[in-house]
Design a protein around this motif. Structure first.
Motif, short mmCIF file in Angstrom:
data_model
loop_
_atom_site.label_atom_id
_atom_site.label_comp_id
_atom_site.label_asym_id
_atom_site.label_seq_id
_atom_site.Cartn_x
_atom_site.Cartn_y
_atom_site.Cartn_z
N VAL A 246 24.03 19.91 -16.97
CA VAL A 246 22.80 20.44 -16.38
C VAL A 246 22.40 21.69 -17.16
N ARG A 247 21.12 21.79 -17.49
CA ARG A 247 20.65 22.95 -18.20
C ARG A 247 20.81 24.19 -17.32
N ASP A 249 19.24 26.95 -16.82
CA ASP A 249 18.15 27.52 -16.03
C ASP A 249 17.79 26.67 -14.82
N THR A 250 18.38 25.47 -14.72
CA THR A 250 18.15 24.59 -13.57
C THR A 250 19.38 24.49 -12.68
N MET A 253 19.35 25.58 -8.79
CA MET A 253 18.61 24.66 -7.93
C MET A 253 19.33 23.32 -7.82
N PHE A 254 19.87 22.84 -8.92
CA PHE A 254 20.59 21.57 -8.90
C PHE A 254 21.76 21.63 -7.91
N GLY A 276 19.27 29.46 -19.50
CA GLY A 276 18.50 28.42 -20.14
C GLY A 276 18.91 28.18 -21.58
N TRP A 279 24.20 24.57 -21.48
CA TRP A 279 24.35 23.52 -20.49
C TRP A 279 25.69 23.69 -19.79
N PHE A 298 15.50 15.46 -11.66
CA PHE A 298 15.59 16.66 -12.49
C PHE A 298 15.16 16.41 -13.93
N THR A 301 16.21 18.00 -17.62
CA THR A 301 17.10 19.16 -17.45
C THR A 301 18.51 18.72 -17.06
#
Length: 329
Positions: A246-247, A249-250, A253-254, A276, A279, A298, A301
């Motif tokens: 997962v990136r 910057d995400t 939220m993920f 960001g 990963w 998603f 990202t």
């Protein structure tokens, strides 16, 4: 404080009618002489409290005397007893305190309000924790009125219901125990032919309250059935192990969205800064390939690294989606 003690005496006498002065003194941690002075103070304010002499004597309230020391209306009394699941308070270390507080409030309620408040606490549960797996899209329902009517008037209920597993519509005659709000979605807990079942209210196409009285099993409460049904869903193993990256910057939220899908052994690395620039690899568990395709939300990202069959499903769905938006000019 004396005012607190006077209120406690009044609540105890409202609950018990009559108590020995020594019992009151022991409960409140003061002397019998202090209790007698407090009784005089209550009497001076107009509270019909008096002493009864003899071996069976004590402090008593005039029979039939009640006062609403809480100031709660009937609706407020019912609302107060619609509680979150017990585990939420237990997790905070407040389970015993909550039970004690509600017993005191119940004692203080006017007698006319108590049955409704008690019934509300036994027929409605609020569970704020979402299901471990994806709960599926929320559809508008026709309202809770028929469910409430059946639950609180102890009558049977007939539903025309679209089943989630195969989308077929079936008709059920049910014996309802109560309503549960699970992370914003309402469910009816009811027996169907003597077996406990869970029905999402937003899948109900029609609901009819019958004249026939409900046939609940003896000594079975909503809270017990809810725990049984909830564990039957959340306790099912998720056999599909998924590794994804997962990136950063995400990532925050993920993790909020998929917190219930994370593998128990996975821990967030301390260097996942959310800048960001990199990963983070995560380990997840899903019940099926179909459930795992929720990761598509998603977009770019997130990348599934394993298993290969999920990568193929994700790639195919991405191609199909891109084809919808392809510029044909």
């Amino acid at each position: 404080m004396k005012s607190d003690r006077l209120l406690s005496i009044l609540l105890l006498l409202q609950a018990h009618g009559q108590l020995p002065s020594a019992d009151l003194a022991d409960r409140l941690g003061v002397s019998v002489r202090t209790i007698m002075r407090d009784v005089e103070a209550l009497s001076a304010t107009g509270v019909p409290v008096y002493t009864v002499r003899g071996p069976q004597g004590g402090i008593a309230l005039l029979p039939g005397y009640r006062t609403d020391v809480t100031g709660l209306t009937a609706d407020e009394s019912r609302a107060l007893f619609v509680l979150m699941s017990g585990s939420a308070h237990t997790d905070l270390g407040l389970g015993q305190a909550l039970g004690s507080a509600l017993r005191k409030v119940m004692t203080a309620l006017p007698a006319a309000h108590r049955p409704d408040a008690d019934l509300m606490s036994r027929r409605v549960i609020i569970d704020p924790v979402r299901w471990r797996g994806a709960p599926g899209p929320r559809r508008p329902d026709a309202g809770l009125a028929p469910f409430q009517q059946a639950v609180f008037t102890d009558r049977r209920l007939r539903l025309r219901y679209r089943r989630g597993r195969d989308n077929r519509v079936s008709v059920y005659t049910l014996d309802p125990y109560g309503l549960v709000n699970k992370a914003g979605v309402w469910y009816l807990v009811a027996d169907h032919k003597g077996e406990p079942r869970l029905f999402r209210t937003d899948r109900v196409q029609a609901a009819t309250v019958l004249d026939a009285p409900v046939r609940r099993r003896a000594d079975v409460e909503l809270s017990d059935l809810w725990e049984q049904l909830r564990e039957g869903i959340d306790g099912v193993p998720a056999p599909l192990a998924v590794t994804a990256r997962v990136r950063d910057d995400t990532l925050a939220m993920f993790l909020r969205v998929h917190v219930t899908d994370l593998a128990p052994s996975w821990e967030r690395p301390s260097d996942a800064a959310g800048t960001g620039e990199g990963w983070t690899e995560v380990e997840l568990r899903f019940r099926s390939l179909l459930a795992a395709t929720a990761l598509l939300a998603f977009g770019p990202t997130i990348e599934v690294l394993a298993p290969d069959d999920l990568r193929e499903v994700m790639a195919q769905k991405a191609r199909e989606t891109a084809a919808l938006y392809r510029d044909e000019g």
